[in-house]
Enzyme design. Structure first.
Site, PDB file in Angstrom:
ATOM      1  N   GLY A 269       0.725  -1.254   0.154  1.00  0.00           N
ATOM      2  CA  GLY A 269       0.117   0.001  -0.035  1.00  0.00           C
ATOM      3  C   GLY A 269       0.714   1.278  -0.099  1.00  0.00           C
ATOM      4  N   SER A 270       2.233   1.296   0.332  1.00  0.00           N
ATOM      5  CA  SER A 270       2.883   2.252   0.342  1.00  0.00           C
ATOM      6  C   SER A 270       3.615   2.203  -0.844  1.00  0.00           C
ATOM      7  CB  SER A 270       4.101   2.288   1.482  1.00  0.00           C
ATOM      8  OG  SER A 270       3.156   2.260   2.668  1.00  0.00           O
TER       9      SER A 270
ATOM     10  N   SER B   2       6.855   4.415   3.822  1.00  0.00           N
ATOM     11  CA  SER B   2       6.513   3.615   4.534  1.00  0.00           C
ATOM     12  C   SER B   2       5.123   3.942   5.518  1.00  0.00           C
ATOM     13  CB  SER B   2       7.572   2.592   5.317  1.00  0.00           C
ATOM     14  OG  SER B   2       6.857   1.711   6.136  1.00  0.00           O
TER      15      SER B   2
ATOM     16  N   SER C 109       3.889   2.405   7.936  1.00  0.00           N
ATOM     17  CA  SER C 109       4.118   1.993   9.476  1.00  0.00           C
ATOM     18  C   SER C 109       5.748   2.764   9.788  1.00  0.00           C
ATOM     19  CB  SER C 109       4.297   0.608   9.471  1.00  0.00           C
ATOM     20  OG  SER C 109       5.280   0.091   8.769  1.00  0.00           O
TER      21      SER C 109
ATOM     22  N   THR D 232       9.049  -0.962   7.627  1.00  0.00           N
ATOM     23  CA  THR D 232       8.979  -2.100   6.547  1.00  0.00           C
ATOM     24  C   THR D 232      10.493  -2.059   6.226  1.00  0.00           C
ATOM     25  OG1 THR D 232       6.911  -1.662   5.945  1.00  0.00           O
ATOM     26  CG2 THR D 232       8.555  -2.596   4.399  1.00  0.00           C
TER      27      THR D 232
ATOM     28  N   ARG E  68      -2.931   0.466   3.151  1.00  0.00           N
ATOM     29  CA  ARG E  68      -3.640   0.477   1.711  1.00  0.00           C
ATOM     30  C   ARG E  68      -4.659   1.396   1.699  1.00  0.00           C
ATOM     31  NH1 ARG E  68      -4.975  -4.006   4.646  1.00  0.00           N
ATOM     32  NH2 ARG E  68      -7.073  -5.015   4.694  1.00  0.00           N
TER      33      ARG E  68
ATOM     34  N   GLU F 181      -6.209  -8.207  -0.196  1.00  0.00           N
ATOM     35  CA  GLU F 181      -5.927  -7.960   1.295  1.00  0.00           C
ATOM     36  C   GLU F 181      -7.430  -7.539   2.065  1.00  0.00           C
ATOM     37  OE1 GLU F 181      -2.703  -5.390   2.632  1.00  0.00           O
ATOM     38  OE2 GLU F 181      -2.288  -5.215   0.629  1.00  0.00           O
TER      39      GLU F 181
ATOM     40  N   HIS G 279      -0.523 -11.412 -26.072  1.00  0.00           N
ATOM     41  CA  HIS G 279       0.310 -12.006 -26.870  1.00  0.00           C
ATOM     42  C   HIS G 279       0.738 -13.402 -26.074  1.00  0.00           C
ATOM     43  CE1 HIS G 279       1.184  -8.884 -29.730  1.00  0.00           C
ATOM     44  NE2 HIS G 279       0.790  -8.367 -28.691  1.00  0.00           N
TER      45      HIS G 279
ATOM     46  N   LYS H 185       5.794 -10.794   8.894  1.00  0.00           N
ATOM     47  CA  LYS H 185       6.800  -9.798   9.143  1.00  0.00           C
ATOM     48  C   LYS H 185       7.311 -10.104  10.441  1.00  0.00           C
ATOM     49  CE  LYS H 185       4.840  -5.885   6.657  1.00  0.00           C
ATOM     50  NZ  LYS H 185       4.335  -4.327   6.766  1.00  0.00           N
TER      51      LYS H 185
HETATM   52  C1  F6R Z   1      -1.583  -3.362   4.685  1.00  0.00           C
HETATM   53  C2  F6R Z   1      -0.801  -3.046   3.450  1.00  0.00           C
HETATM   54  C3  F6R Z   1       0.421  -3.831   3.257  1.00  0.00           C
HETATM   55  C4  F6R Z   1       1.409  -2.654   3.437  1.00  0.00           C
HETATM   56  C5  F6R Z   1       2.908  -3.292   3.303  1.00  0.00           C
HETATM   57  C6  F6R Z   1       3.935  -2.346   3.657  1.00  0.00           C
HETATM   58  O1  F6R Z   1      -2.732  -2.614   4.756  1.00  0.00           O
HETATM   59  O2  F6R Z   1      -1.462  -2.531   2.697  1.00  0.00           O
HETATM   60  O3  F6R Z   1       0.583  -3.875   1.809  1.00  0.00           O
HETATM   61  O4  F6R Z   1       1.470  -1.381   2.786  1.00  0.00           O
HETATM   62  O5  F6R Z   1       2.987  -4.381   3.996  1.00  0.00           O
HETATM   63  O6  F6R Z   1       4.006  -1.983   5.051  1.00  0.00           O
HETATM   64  P1  F6R Z   1       4.097  -0.458   5.156  1.00  0.00           P
HETATM   65  O7  F6R Z   1       2.879   0.473   4.121  1.00  0.00           O
HETATM   66  O8  F6R Z   1       3.725  -0.034   6.584  1.00  0.00           O
HETATM   67  O9  F6R Z   1       5.452  -0.042   4.679  1.00  0.00           O
END
Ligand code: F6R
Length: 341
Positions: A54-55, A96, A98, A101, A148, A226, A242, A335
């Site tokens: 999502g980031s 990111s 959070s 990541t 996301r 998700e 193709h 993770k």
């Molecule tokens: C969860 C989501 C995941 C996170 C990914 C990266 O809602 O969308 O795809 O985006 O795991 O984590 P972040 O975004 O925190 O860097």
């Protein structure tokens, strides 16, 4: 006619629906946060958006919305390293939600080693700490969303990176217009989502895009994965004509696959024609064929309308499966296990 939102709300404990519907507010708030960060221009040979999931999608969406207005490369990097050919002095956004990541943290260090000009977008975590320690500017994002669901923010910061790098004239006015467009179209989008959820329910969607809609197809796939916790696939035309097209012949023997074609008025006329012919050829073996196109005067508005539509469909499908769309425990488990190893 019900828009089906009541059913979604009954299971949606973390408010994903409200976050999706709040995209216009997210866009305006993102513009405000970018303005408040008072970022200096980062004249650069190329721009990179480093992020995952999502980031990361914001980088793809920004490149698509800008289209041929881009005068320099704008790449999304999903992984631990910048490409070996990345130029020193490039503008690098580490995005990111959070801030924890590991791939994005690795890119933050790799960008330093490259001698890149860095920018960070996050709610906090290790990325914010590292940026603060190294005097890298941070665009702060609001907490309490699923990453996301912050797609509007991630799109705006990626578009801003391109503008700061001198790769385009800036999308702020277009983004503002897109926010109003999404508000005007809200009821139409909600009705469409309900109707399309009826048609896609119980099938595995294969979503095709090209040019502006290619990253939207990828976004739809991710939201099915998700939010609805289901497999889904995306692909790009003309390439899929193709090879992948042939695979549809046997599809009904192994499952119920729907073909979703995301069209756009700005696509190359031959790509448009390919969408039509693909729909006809796939029809005999597909569980359903859906051709969709958003309305609106700008690429950004049409693209985000399709993003919102896909997000809402995925929430309907989650609800019909009786699940809360927000938690993604398997990603959390992965993770955690990586952090321990
Ligand atoms: C969860 C989501 C995941 C996170 C990914 C990266 O809602 O969308 O795809 O985006 O795991 O984590 P972040 O975004 O925190 O860097």
């Amino acid at each position: 006619m019900s828009d089906g939102f009541d059913q979604i709300r009954a299971l949606d404990r973390e408010g994903q629906l409200d976050a999706v519907l709040a995209m216009p507010d997210h866009l305006r708030d993102a513009l405000w946060r970018i303005e408040s960060a008072r970022l200096a221009p980062m004249e650069a040979p190329a721009a990179f958006v480093c992020g995952m999931g999502g980031s990361a999608i914001g980088g793809d969406l920004a490149a698509a919305a800008l289209g041929d207005r881009l005068s320099k490369p704008l790449f999304t990097v999903r992984g631990y390293e910048l490409p070996s050919w990345a130029f020193a002095g490039s503008a690098v956004l580490c995005s990111s939600y959070s801030g924890n990541t590991e791939e994005t943290l690795a890119c933050f260090s790799a960008a330093e080693a490259l001698g890149a000009q860095r920018l960070v977008a996050t709610t906090g975590g290790k990325l914010a700490e590292a940026a603060r320690a190294e005097a890298v500017p941070v665009i702060g994002l609001p907490a309490a969303l699923q990453p996301r669901a912050a797609v509007g923010y991630m799109f705006c910061v990626a578009a801003e990176l391109a503008a700061l790098a001198g790769a385009d004239p800036g999308l702020k006015t277009e983004i503002d217009g897109a926010a109003a467009h999404l508000e005007d179209r809200r009821e139409a989008i909600a009705a469409r989502a309900l109707e399309l959820a009826d048609r896609l329910e119980g099938t595995c969607p294969v979503i095709y895009g090209s040019d502006l809609t290619a990253p939207v197809a990828f976004r739809w796939k991710g939201q099915f994965n998700e939010n609805a916790k289901l497999p889904a696939f995306n692909s790009v035309l003309p390439e899929a004509n193709h090879n992948e097209l042939v695979g549809w012949e046997g599809s009904s023997e192994i499952g119920r696959f729907s073909c979703v074609l995301l069209e756009d008025s700005d696509q190359h006329p031959r790509e448009r024609r390919r969408m039509e012919i693909t729909a006809e050829l796939v029809e005999p073996s597909a569980a359903g064929v859906l051709r969709l196109e958003a309305e609106g005067p700008t690429r950004t508005g049409r693209m985000l309308e399709l993003v919102m539509l896909g997000d809402l469909i995925s929430l309907h499908i989650a609800t019909r499966r009786g699940i809360d769309p927000s938690p993604v425990p398997v990603i959390d488990t992965l993770k955690a296990r990586l952090a321990d190893s």
